[in-house]
Motif scaffolding. Structure first.
Motif, mmCIF file in Angstrom:
data_model
loop_
_atom_site.group_PDB
_atom_site.id
_atom_site.type_symbol
_atom_site.label_atom_id
_atom_site.label_comp_id
_atom_site.label_asym_id
_atom_site.label_seq_id
_atom_site.Cartn_x
_atom_site.Cartn_y
_atom_site.Cartn_z
ATOM 1 N N VAL A 133 22.208 -5.178 83.819
ATOM 2 C CA VAL A 133 22.323 -5.280 85.273
ATOM 3 C C VAL A 133 20.918 -5.170 85.857
ATOM 4 O O VAL A 133 20.162 -4.245 85.513
ATOM 5 N N THR A 134 20.552 -6.073 86.689
ATOM 6 C CA THR A 134 19.216 -6.100 87.291
ATOM 7 C C THR A 134 19.296 -5.708 88.765
ATOM 8 O O THR A 134 20.138 -6.241 89.509
ATOM 9 N N ARG A 135 18.408 -4.772 89.150
ATOM 10 C CA ARG A 135 18.334 -4.379 90.560
ATOM 11 C C ARG A 135 16.965 -4.758 91.103
ATOM 12 O O ARG A 135 15.929 -4.415 90.506
ATOM 13 N N GLN A 136 16.942 -5.406 92.232
ATOM 14 C CA GLN A 136 15.707 -5.857 92.860
ATOM 15 C C GLN A 136 15.250 -4.819 93.901
ATOM 16 O O GLN A 136 16.049 -4.281 94.668
ATOM 17 N N PHE A 137 13.940 -4.565 93.896
ATOM 18 C CA PHE A 137 13.303 -3.710 94.910
ATOM 19 C C PHE A 137 12.258 -4.535 95.651
ATOM 20 O O PHE A 137 11.442 -5.234 95.031
ATOM 21 N N ALA A 138 12.267 -4.415 96.960
ATOM 22 C CA ALA A 138 11.278 -5.132 97.793
ATOM 23 C C ALA A 138 10.768 -4.191 98.880
ATOM 24 O O ALA A 138 11.181 -4.251 100.048
ATOM 25 N N GLU A 139 9.962 -3.249 98.443
ATOM 26 C CA GLU A 139 9.386 -2.279 99.366
ATOM 27 C C GLU A 139 7.861 -2.320 99.274
ATOM 28 O O GLU A 139 7.299 -2.904 98.341
ATOM 29 N N ARG A 140 7.203 -1.655 100.242
ATOM 30 C CA ARG A 140 5.736 -1.696 100.268
ATOM 31 C C ARG A 140 5.154 -1.043 99.043
ATOM 32 O O ARG A 140 4.169 -1.537 98.463
ATOM 33 N N SER A 141 5.848 -0.019 98.579
ATOM 34 C CA SER A 141 5.290 0.704 97.425
ATOM 35 C C SER A 141 5.666 0.091 96.080
ATOM 36 O O SER A 141 5.058 0.397 95.060
ATOM 37 N N PHE A 142 6.700 -0.763 96.100
ATOM 38 C CA PHE A 142 7.149 -1.357 94.807
ATOM 39 C C PHE A 142 7.872 -2.671 95.095
ATOM 40 O O PHE A 142 8.798 -2.721 95.906
ATOM 41 N N LEU A 143 7.399 -3.678 94.459
ATOM 42 C CA LEU A 143 8.020 -5.004 94.586
ATOM 43 C C LEU A 143 8.305 -5.531 93.183
ATOM 44 O O LEU A 143 7.365 -5.748 92.405
ATOM 45 N N GLY A 144 9.569 -5.705 92.851
ATOM 46 C CA GLY A 144 9.943 -6.218 91.532
ATOM 47 C C GLY A 144 11.381 -5.876 91.204
ATOM 48 O O GLY A 144 12.176 -5.546 92.077
ATOM 49 N N SER A 145 11.714 -5.983 89.924
ATOM 50 C CA SER A 145 13.079 -5.747 89.475
ATOM 51 C C SER A 145 13.102 -4.706 88.380
ATOM 52 O O SER A 145 12.124 -4.529 87.642
ATOM 53 N N VAL A 146 14.243 -4.048 88.293
ATOM 54 C CA VAL A 146 14.468 -3.051 87.246
ATOM 55 C C VAL A 146 15.747 -3.446 86.513
ATOM 56 O O VAL A 146 16.784 -3.722 87.141
ATOM 57 N N ASP A 147 15.672 -3.492 85.185
ATOM 58 C CA ASP A 147 16.831 -3.843 84.355
ATOM 59 C C ASP A 147 17.457 -2.584 83.780
ATOM 60 O O ASP A 147 16.753 -1.719 83.216
ATOM 61 N N VAL A 148 18.784 -2.509 83.920
ATOM 62 C CA VAL A 148 19.558 -1.429 83.310
ATOM 63 C C VAL A 148 20.399 -2.046 82.195
ATOM 64 O O VAL A 148 21.211 -2.946 82.439
ATOM 65 N N ILE A 149 20.179 -1.605 80.983
ATOM 66 C CA ILE A 149 20.940 -2.088 79.830
ATOM 67 C C ILE A 149 21.727 -0.923 79.264
ATOM 68 O O ILE A 149 21.154 0.137 78.993
ATOM 69 N N ILE A 150 23.031 -1.126 79.102
ATOM 70 C CA ILE A 150 23.883 -0.080 78.553
ATOM 71 C C ILE A 150 24.779 -0.719 77.490
ATOM 72 O O ILE A 150 25.262 -1.843 77.656
ATOM 73 N N GLY A 151 24.949 -0.023 76.387
ATOM 74 C CA GLY A 151 25.744 -0.543 75.279
ATOM 75 C C GLY A 151 26.708 0.479 74.732
ATOM 76 O O GLY A 151 26.544 1.680 74.936
ATOM 77 N N GLN A 152 27.684 -0.005 74.024
ATOM 78 C CA GLN A 152 28.719 0.860 73.454
ATOM 79 C C GLN A 152 29.203 0.229 72.163
ATOM 80 O O GLN A 152 29.373 -0.990 72.073
ATOM 81 N N THR A 153 29.415 1.047 71.134
ATOM 82 C CA THR A 153 29.961 0.522 69.887
ATOM 83 C C THR A 153 31.392 0.033 70.116
ATOM 84 O O THR A 153 32.037 0.393 71.102
ATOM 85 N N THR A 154 31.903 -0.753 69.162
ATOM 86 C CA THR A 154 33.130 -1.532 69.418
ATOM 87 C C THR A 154 34.360 -1.025 68.667
ATOM 88 O O THR A 154 35.362 -1.750 68.533
ATOM 89 N N GLU A 155 34.348 0.214 68.216
ATOM 90 C CA GLU A 155 35.502 0.700 67.466
ATOM 91 C C GLU A 155 36.754 0.760 68.339
ATOM 92 O O GLU A 155 37.851 0.345 67.925
#
Length: 462
Positions: A133-155
């Motif tokens: 999941v990607t979240r975009q930031f557009a502020e004076r102190s930070f301009l860019g995106s942050v990726d959140v990756i989460i995983g889970q085993t499949t049992e």
């Protein structure tokens, strides 16, 4: 019982064939349903846990904050509570900056491009399902995106897919058992008409050749009709045999007794002139007996061939010619010319040539014995019908006897110097066996006709 006998028994069993067919249908259907259930279960489990996985990733992404131009991650407990529904599965996460640097969590492989992208990889030697999941930031102190990756085993996913598949198969098996029971009842019900036919035939005596009269479905009625036609053919053959035996015992006894009596008289007679007269009577009775025997056998043969010989195209002109030739050769006392009146074009009927020639011979013999010259054997076509018969100049049979002329031994005498009483009966039997009829006409006061009227082949109809 040997294997060959068992296989032969099963190959003849309609129930066994139906059971095999139903089993194959249920087996193929069950395999198809099992495959579909497994695919559905796997897809359902995948979608269910994917929703939990992306829900947790969205919660983590929603908790991201900026502090002094830095991304701060405060992972909410509720994000992992969603994934705790699969307690035996391991969970891994990672938060990556715009340049791909790890902010917190595990250094997971670089995910594929695209928002909310699911992918499968391994984690600690186990297969795991990941989402980004990607979240975009557009502020004076930070301009860019942050990726959140989460995983889970499949049992847990596998267990859920197996449980859905198992439940579906249990339902299918229960339905299969019910369908098998219903199919067994349906097969038994469908075969019950055959059992009724079997009981009807088994309960009959060997002398009962009446048609099978059993209430059966439409699909089996053709079998019953075919069986009844077969029984009717057997009955006709037996009737012909019984008729021959009865006729022979009744009609031959008198002339044979007369011959014996005449022979005994001749043996005891001393007068040569009287002996010659007795020998003459013996000769005349022998000829009558020979004619009667020939007609009895011919009548039986005609009835037999009606059920045993396949009909084939026959030119009635050839039949008439052969009948005249055989009559000239077989009758020593023929002193009257027999004319032929044949058309130029073929007259083709479906028939048995031997029976038709025999019937025509009897018509000729009947005319020679009872008619007057000139005598004509004629063949002609009239519309869809063909006629083959004999015309003479005599008075013919009295009109009152026309209706019964085709019956056996119509004359009270049975055997006479001129007739054995079976000639027209043979003609009538041949006509009926060929789908036609024997007809008698008097075209004029000086002409009398007896002929067979038979159906022409369609291609010969004018």
């Amino acid at each position: 019982m040997t294997d060959l006998a068992v296989r032969s028994r099963f190959s003849r069993s309609l129930r066994f064939r139906l059971a095999v067919g139903i089993f194959l249908v249920l087996a193929i259907g069950g395999a198809a349903v099992a495959f579909a259930a497994f695919a559905y279960g796997r897809n359902a489990a995948q979608q269910s846990f994917d929703r939990l996985l992306i829900g947790a990733a969205n919660q983590i992404a929603g908790s991201l904050r900026l502090r002094d131009g830095e991304v701060v991650v405060d992972i909410p407990v509720s994000a992992f509570e969603l994934l705790s529904l699969a307690p035996r599965d391991r969970v891994v996460y990672g938060v990556f900056g715009d340049d791909g640097t790890l902010i917190t969590g595990y250094d997971i492989m670089s995910p594929p491009d695209g928002d909310n992208a699911f992918f499968t990889d391994s984690f600690a030697g186990e297969t795991a399902r990941f989402v980004r999941v990607t979240r975009q930031f557009a502020e004076r102190s930070f301009l860019g995106s942050v990726d959140v990756i989460i995983g889970q085993t499949t049992e847990a996913r596998r267990e859920l897919a197996q449980q859905i598949t198992q439940n579906a198969l249990i339902a299918v098996a229960a339905i299969g058992v019910v369908m098998s029971a219903l199919a067994a009842v349906a097969v038994q019900s469908a075969l019950s008409p055959l059992q009724r036919i079997e009981r009807d035939i088994a309960a009959r005596s060997s002398k009962d050749l009446t048609p099978v009269d059993v209430n059966v479905p439409q699909e089996i009625s053709s079998l019953v009709h075919a069986l009844n036609r077969f029984i009717a053919r057997i009955d006709r053959q037996l009737q012909a045999m019984r008729t021959l035996i009865a006729d022979a015992s009744h009609q031959l006894r008198t002339p044979i007794a007369a011959l014996r009596a005449q022979a005994e008289l001749a043996a005891e007679e001393t007068d040569q002139e009287r002996t010659l007269r007795i020998v003459g009577r013996i000769h005349e009775r022998s000829r009558n007996l020979s004619r009667l025997t020939d007609q009895l056998l011919s009548h039986a043969l005609i009835i037999h061939r009606a059920d045993t010989v396949d009909l084939e195209p026959v030119d009635l002109r050839t039949v008439a010619s052969e009948a005249v030739d055989q009559t000239d050769q077989s009758m020593a006392d023929v002193d009257r010319a027999i004319r032929l009146a044949l058309p130029e074009a073929p007259v083709i009927c479906d028939g048995d040539a031997l029976s038709l020639v025999e019937a025509c011979r009897n018509l000729i013999n009947n005319a020679l014995n009872h008619g007057k010259s000139p005598m004509t054997v004629f063949v002609k076509g009239q519309g869809r019908l063909a006629r083959i018969g004999v015309r003479d100049s005599g008075t013919g049979i009295p009109d009152a006897m026309w209706q019964n002329a085709g019956s056996r031994f119509i004359k009270n005498a049975g055997v006479s110097p001129k007739s054995a009483g079976l000639g027209l009966a043979i003609v009538n039997a041949v006509s009926e066996a060929h789908g036609g009829q024997m007809r008698i006409e008097r075209p004029s006061e000086t002409a009398f006709e007896v002929f067979m009227e038979l159906p022409l082949l369609p291609e010969n109809v004018e």
